[in-house]
Write an enzyme that holds these catalytic residues in place. Structure first.
Site, PDB file in Angstrom:
ATOM      1  N   ARG A  47      30.129  20.803  27.630  1.00 16.31           N
ATOM      2  CA  ARG A  47      29.182  20.746  28.683  1.00 16.31           C
ATOM      3  C   ARG A  47      29.507  21.864  29.702  1.00 16.31           C
ATOM      4  O   ARG A  47      30.525  22.315  29.910  1.00 16.31           O
ATOM      5  CB  ARG A  47      29.308  19.658  29.190  1.00 16.31           C
ATOM      6  CG  ARG A  47      28.645  18.607  28.643  1.00 16.31           C
ATOM      7  CD  ARG A  47      28.613  17.087  28.928  1.00 16.31           C
ATOM      8  NE  ARG A  47      28.906  16.782  30.137  1.00 16.31           N
ATOM      9  CZ  ARG A  47      29.446  15.590  30.877  1.00 16.31           C
ATOM     10  NH1 ARG A  47      29.353  14.605  29.956  1.00 16.31           N
ATOM     11  NH2 ARG A  47      29.538  15.459  32.100  1.00 16.31           N
ATOM     12  N   LYS A  99      34.031   6.346  31.431  1.00 13.09           N
ATOM     13  CA  LYS A  99      33.217   5.298  31.999  1.00 13.09           C
ATOM     14  C   LYS A  99      31.897   5.305  30.810  1.00 13.09           C
ATOM     15  O   LYS A  99      31.644   4.115  30.476  1.00 13.09           O
ATOM     16  CB  LYS A  99      32.300   5.749  33.309  1.00 13.09           C
ATOM     17  CG  LYS A  99      33.167   5.618  34.327  1.00 13.09           C
ATOM     18  CD  LYS A  99      32.383   5.981  35.533  1.00 13.09           C
ATOM     19  CE  LYS A  99      31.757   7.255  35.520  1.00 13.09           C
ATOM     20  NZ  LYS A  99      32.805   8.343  35.693  1.00 13.09           N
ATOM     21  N   ARG A 124      27.198   7.046  43.404  1.00 15.00           N
ATOM     22  CA  ARG A 124      28.164   8.108  43.470  1.00 15.00           C
ATOM     23  C   ARG A 124      28.835   8.282  44.811  1.00 15.00           C
ATOM     24  O   ARG A 124      29.319   9.035  45.080  1.00 15.00           O
ATOM     25  CB  ARG A 124      27.789   9.262  42.796  1.00 15.00           C
ATOM     26  CG  ARG A 124      27.767   9.406  41.352  1.00 15.00           C
ATOM     27  CD  ARG A 124      28.959   9.868  40.939  1.00 15.00           C
ATOM     28  NE  ARG A 124      29.105  11.087  40.033  1.00 15.00           N
ATOM     29  CZ  ARG A 124      28.872  11.105  38.784  1.00 15.00           C
ATOM     30  NH1 ARG A 124      28.458   9.982  37.803  1.00 15.00           N
ATOM     31  NH2 ARG A 124      29.171  12.227  37.988  1.00 15.00           N
ATOM     32  N   ARG A 131      37.264  17.875  26.176  1.00 13.16           N
ATOM     33  CA  ARG A 131      36.160  17.037  25.420  1.00 13.16           C
ATOM     34  C   ARG A 131      35.035  17.816  24.983  1.00 13.16           C
ATOM     35  O   ARG A 131      34.804  18.953  25.378  1.00 13.16           O
ATOM     36  CB  ARG A 131      35.634  16.160  26.613  1.00 13.16           C
ATOM     37  CG  ARG A 131      34.428  15.221  26.261  1.00 13.16           C
ATOM     38  CD  ARG A 131      34.600  14.086  27.314  1.00 13.16           C
ATOM     39  NE  ARG A 131      33.890  14.082  28.441  1.00 13.16           N
ATOM     40  CZ  ARG A 131      33.671  13.356  29.402  1.00 13.16           C
ATOM     41  NH1 ARG A 131      33.813  12.212  29.230  1.00 13.16           N
ATOM     42  NH2 ARG A 131      32.816  13.561  30.511  1.00 13.16           N
ATOM     43  N   ARG A 136      34.001  19.137  40.357  1.00 16.22           N
ATOM     44  CA  ARG A 136      33.864  17.411  40.089  1.00 16.22           C
ATOM     45  C   ARG A 136      34.793  16.777  40.639  1.00 16.22           C
ATOM     46  O   ARG A 136      34.490  15.534  41.054  1.00 16.22           O
ATOM     47  CB  ARG A 136      33.477  17.329  38.648  1.00 16.22           C
ATOM     48  CG  ARG A 136      32.284  17.875  38.110  1.00 16.22           C
ATOM     49  CD  ARG A 136      32.161  18.070  36.837  1.00 16.22           C
ATOM     50  NE  ARG A 136      31.757  16.564  36.162  1.00 16.22           N
ATOM     51  CZ  ARG A 136      32.352  16.357  34.685  1.00 16.22           C
ATOM     52  NH1 ARG A 136      32.203  17.333  34.061  1.00 16.22           N
ATOM     53  NH2 ARG A 136      32.034  15.207  34.202  1.00 16.22           N
TER      54      ARG A 136
END
Ligand code: AMP
Length: 215
Positions: free
Chosen positions: A162, A13, A88, A127, A173
């Protein structure tokens, strides 16, 4: 354009939103970026949000709505906005409907990025993100690595994994997405706003979105 971008964590996104802003000067509004900046700053909002974020849980709807009420009234939104990571939950989507009505803003479309789960898992675990809050460039250790010594190619700051990209947080998540966020697909479909895009390459997806929205 005035759109909502839906998609699981790792669906791309953020990258797609950034590329879309280059098409017509719309602003990207990422609640995740706003919250991470608040955590870095150590503001009251950041202190309240940090625990939820580190675990991969959602920050309470009321906090998010307070942020969005202010953000959507800022002048740079007049040209258009791309909502990235918001709403969300169904209560957030309902509150957004009321907020948009109050502000007399009409959404053009809700874009849903569809990405197979194995691709998402691979993307999330590989990532890395530039630690500089002003930059936050996203890297992938396989397909788009930072410099050989692990620094951002744009600003030279070290890139990091992260806190919410550890394996436990990632699984949480994805579970949260399935339970709380994926019902938004039906919510917007029933309102005739949803457009689905199979998204394996961000650039191709953005080109497709551009074509579809300009029709
Ligand atoms: P993101 O970068 O969009 O994946 O967001 C990172 C984290 O920020 C999420 O895992 C949540 O903890 C929090 N967050 C971001 N946007 C929202 C939202 N709209 N509602 C609740 N929590 C959010």
């Amino acid at each position: 354009m005035k759109i909502i971008l839906l998609g699981a964590p790792g669906a791309g996104k953020g990258t797609v939103a950034k590329l879309l802003t280059e098409m017509d000067g719309s602003v990207q509004i990422s609640t995740g970026d706003i919250l991470r900046a608040a955590v870095k700053e150590g503001s009251a909002l950041g202190r309240e949000a940090k625990g939820y974020m580190d675990r991969g849980d959602l920050v309470p709807d009321e906090l998010i709505m307070k942020i969005m009420e202010v953000r959507l009234q800022q002048p740079d939104c007049r040209k258009g906005f791309i909502l990235d990571g918001f709403p969300r939950t169904i209560p957030q989507a309902e509150a957004l409907n009321i907020l948009l009505e109050t502000l007399n803003i009409q959404l053009d479309s809700v874009v849903n990025l569809e990405v197979p789960t194995d691709v998402i898992l691979d993307r999330l675990t590989t990532r890395r993100t530039c630690a500089n809050p002003e930059c936050q460039e996203i890297y992938n250790i396989k397909s788009n690595p930072p410099t050989a010594d692990g620094k951002c190619k744009k600003c030279g700051t070290p890139v990091v994994q992260r806190d919410d990209e550890t394996e436990a947080a990632i699984m949480n998540r994805l579970d949260t997405y399935n339970k709380k966020t994926s019902p938004l697909i039906g919510f917007y479909e029933s309102r005739g706003l949803l457009k689905n895009f199979l998204s394996l390459s961000s650039k191709d997806t953005v080109a497709q979105i551009g074509k579809t929205l300009s029709r």
